[in-house]
Design a protein around this motif. Structure first.
Motif, mmCIF file in Angstrom:
data_model
loop_
_atom_site.group_PDB
_atom_site.id
_atom_site.type_symbol
_atom_site.label_atom_id
_atom_site.label_comp_id
_atom_site.label_asym_id
_atom_site.label_seq_id
_atom_site.Cartn_x
_atom_site.Cartn_y
_atom_site.Cartn_z
ATOM 1 N N MET A 185 13.307 -3.422 -12.365
ATOM 2 C CA MET A 185 12.324 -2.939 -11.374
ATOM 3 C C MET A 185 13.056 -2.246 -10.235
ATOM 4 O O MET A 185 14.063 -2.719 -9.739
ATOM 5 N N SER A 186 12.557 -1.092 -9.837
ATOM 6 C CA SER A 186 13.231 -0.323 -8.803
ATOM 7 C C SER A 186 12.999 -0.903 -7.438
ATOM 8 O O SER A 186 12.067 -1.674 -7.208
ATOM 9 N N GLU A 187 13.871 -0.498 -6.494
ATOM 10 C CA GLU A 187 13.721 -0.926 -5.111
ATOM 11 C C GLU A 187 12.383 -0.460 -4.549
ATOM 12 O O GLU A 187 11.717 -1.170 -3.812
ATOM 13 N N ASN A 188 11.977 0.773 -4.911
ATOM 14 C CA ASN A 188 10.708 1.295 -4.427
ATOM 15 C C ASN A 188 9.546 0.414 -4.855
ATOM 16 O O ASN A 188 8.692 0.053 -4.059
ATOM 17 N N THR A 189 9.530 0.067 -6.144
ATOM 18 C CA THR A 189 8.451 -0.758 -6.653
ATOM 19 C C THR A 189 8.480 -2.127 -6.009
ATOM 20 O O THR A 189 7.448 -2.732 -5.765
ATOM 21 N N ASP A 190 9.664 -2.645 -5.702
ATOM 22 C CA ASP A 190 9.777 -3.962 -5.090
ATOM 23 C C ASP A 190 9.031 -4.028 -3.758
ATOM 24 O O ASP A 190 8.439 -5.049 -3.438
ATOM 25 N N ARG A 191 9.107 -2.971 -2.963
ATOM 26 C CA ARG A 191 8.432 -2.994 -1.663
ATOM 27 C C ARG A 191 6.919 -3.151 -1.831
ATOM 28 O O ARG A 191 6.288 -3.965 -1.184
ATOM 29 N N LEU A 192 6.358 -2.359 -2.714
ATOM 30 C CA LEU A 192 4.921 -2.446 -2.936
ATOM 31 C C LEU A 192 4.561 -3.743 -3.656
ATOM 32 O O LEU A 192 3.515 -4.335 -3.390
ATOM 33 N N GLY A 193 5.434 -4.165 -4.548
ATOM 34 C CA GLY A 193 5.200 -5.436 -5.215
ATOM 35 C C GLY A 193 5.220 -6.593 -4.237
ATOM 36 O O GLY A 193 4.421 -7.528 -4.348
ATOM 37 N N ARG A 194 6.129 -6.537 -3.282
ATOM 38 C CA ARG A 194 6.209 -7.577 -2.260
ATOM 39 C C ARG A 194 4.942 -7.594 -1.407
ATOM 40 O O ARG A 194 4.406 -8.659 -1.082
ATOM 41 N N LEU A 195 4.445 -6.420 -1.048
ATOM 42 C CA LEU A 195 3.169 -6.353 -0.311
ATOM 43 C C LEU A 195 2.063 -7.037 -1.108
ATOM 44 O O LEU A 195 1.278 -7.821 -0.556
ATOM 45 N N SER A 196 2.011 -6.726 -2.390
ATOM 46 C CA SER A 196 0.985 -7.323 -3.237
ATOM 47 C C SER A 196 1.126 -8.836 -3.302
ATOM 48 O O SER A 196 0.134 -9.570 -3.234
ATOM 49 N N GLU A 197 2.369 -9.306 -3.416
ATOM 50 C CA GLU A 197 2.611 -10.752 -3.466
ATOM 51 C C GLU A 197 2.160 -11.449 -2.183
ATOM 52 O O GLU A 197 1.750 -12.612 -2.204
ATOM 53 N N LEU A 198 2.231 -10.730 -1.074
ATOM 54 C CA LEU A 198 1.836 -11.298 0.212
ATOM 55 C C LEU A 198 0.330 -11.238 0.448
ATOM 56 O O LEU A 198 -0.155 -11.668 1.497
ATOM 57 N N GLY A 199 -0.409 -10.692 -0.519
ATOM 58 C CA GLY A 199 -1.865 -10.702 -0.422
ATOM 59 C C GLY A 199 -2.490 -9.413 0.045
ATOM 60 O O GLY A 199 -3.687 -9.377 0.361
ATOM 61 N N VAL A 200 -1.702 -8.337 0.103
ATOM 62 C CA VAL A 200 -2.225 -7.023 0.492
ATOM 63 C C VAL A 200 -2.549 -6.238 -0.777
ATOM 64 O O VAL A 200 -1.647 -5.881 -1.531
ATOM 65 N N SER A 201 -3.827 -5.966 -1.006
ATOM 66 C CA SER A 201 -4.226 -5.134 -2.139
ATOM 67 C C SER A 201 -4.030 -3.666 -1.760
ATOM 68 O O SER A 201 -4.560 -3.220 -0.742
#
Length: 376
Positions: free
Chosen positions: A1-17
């Motif tokens: 998984m790329s660093e770019n995807t990680d940022r958005l994935g982290r947002l999603s994990e924190l409950g931000v759709s």
């Protein structure tokens, strides 16, 4: 998984759709939207008259349908309804897997009622029913503006089982009124025998436009103290809306509805594209990270967030006292909150009316051109 995807994935994990604030037939057909779902955690789409006007003015993706509509003798209003609802229905189908995977929370696509009806309760409700029936997809959101006249339309739409995205919310008082309209609607729906678990709603709280107007007023004041408050009001206002959300959806009234299967009306951060180039282009992402929210981003903001958003964790809880102080300091500085938010609501409706007129004119011209081409 790329660093770019990680940022958005982290947002999603924190409950931000993460929803995209854009839609066109081109990005539906060329796989662009599908790639955002697969690669950038996009789980919904919002549209508005400005977005549709822009989509129709570019390229030739709509030529075939316009030719058919011309042959059928469709008027401008009918053509706009057909074009926009076809796009939204196709997007709903594209997001159907997300919709099922999230039990209906995400995978949503929003379409707005004609903004010229924003101050007419009955006609807004009629338009909402027409959009709901025409798109005919359970993952649709019908967008109704949070004007004074829009509030009873919201209640009645919810009461009929129509899922609603309430748009153009700027003030905390109006946000509370919107949440109350939702609860009223749920109670109506229950009385009518409608399964409350089938109804969803979001409350679109606008962010950057608040800063744009308040910053302009602070510049006019021209003091160092005024300058120190620039770029702070939008996030402070949204954070206090989240505080209100937590309070409203913890009351006995809400708990009773929840026991009947109702879902909370999630806050949605709208107008998250930064208007002032001196500010970080992800400030309305970084500063509003918290669970149970939606952040709907224009394409540029989504790309920026994927590239360099700061995602340390929850950036909302623990900020309420500071946020209240910012709004109080602005009031003392001579920037009246109610005057600003009332102005923004008026301007928001007016801007969408202008975009709607542009959309009508674009379709009218295209129909005329198609007719002329056919008879040449």
């Amino acid at each position: 998984m790329s660093e770019n995807t990680d940022r958005l994935g982290r947002l999603s994990e924190l409950g931000v759709s993460i929803w995209l604030d854009d839609l066109s037939r081109e990005n539906l057909r060329d796989g662009g939207l599908k790639s955002l779902i697969d690669d950038k955690h996009v789980v919904g789409v919002t549209t508005n008259p400005t977005i549709f006007a822009s989509a129709l003015s570019k390229g030739n993706a709509y030529d075939e349908q316009l030719a058919t509509l011309t042959e059928d003798g469709a008027g401008v209003d009918d053509a706009v309804l057909a074009i926009t609802t076809d796009d939204v229905r196709e997007a709903c189908d594209l997001f159907s897997d997300v919709y099922r995977a999230t039990n209906g929370e995400d995978g949503r696509v929003s379409i707005e009622v004609d903004p010229r009806l924003a101050h007419d309760t009955e006609k807004t409700l009629e338009a909402a029913r027409l959009l709901w029936e025409t798109v005919d997809r359970p993952n649709l959101f019908v967008k109704i503006p949070a004007t004074q006249e829009g509030l009873p339309a919201i209640t009645r739409a919810i009461g009929e089982g129509i899922s609603v995205n309430v748009t153009l919310i700027f003030s905390l008082d109006r946000y509370r009124a919107v949440a109350n309209a939702y609860l009223d609607g749920l109670e109506r729906a229950h009385a009518a025998g409608i399964d409350l678990s089938t109804i969803r709603s979001v409350a679109s709280f606008f962010v950057s436009r608040v800063d744009s107007e308040i910053d302009k007023r602070l510049d006019a004041i021209g003091t160092d103290a005024a300058a120190a408050l620039k770029g702070k009001a939008g996030i402070a206002n949204a954070r206090l809306a989240y505080q209100a959300f937590e309070e409203i959806f913890a009351t006995p009234r809400w708990e009773e509805l929840a026991s009947l299967g109702a879902h909370p009306q999630r806050p949605l951060w709208a107008s998250t594209g930064v208007k002032d180039p001196s500010y970080s282009d992800t400030m309305y992402v970084d500063g509003l990270i918290v669970g149970r929210v939606v952040n709907t981003m224009p394409g540029k903001t989504l790309d920026a967030a994927a590239n360099h958003a700061e995602v340390p964790g929850d950036t909302v809880h623990g900020t309420y006292a500071e946020s209240r102080k910012i709004l109080d300091d602005l009031e003392r500085m001579g920037v009246p909150y109610v005057e600003v938010t009332d102005q923004l609501e008026r301007e928001g409706v007016e801007k969408f009316e202008v975009s709607w007129d542009e959309l009508l004119q674009t379709v009218r011209s295209a129909l005329d051109d198609t007719t002329a081409g056919a008879t040449a």
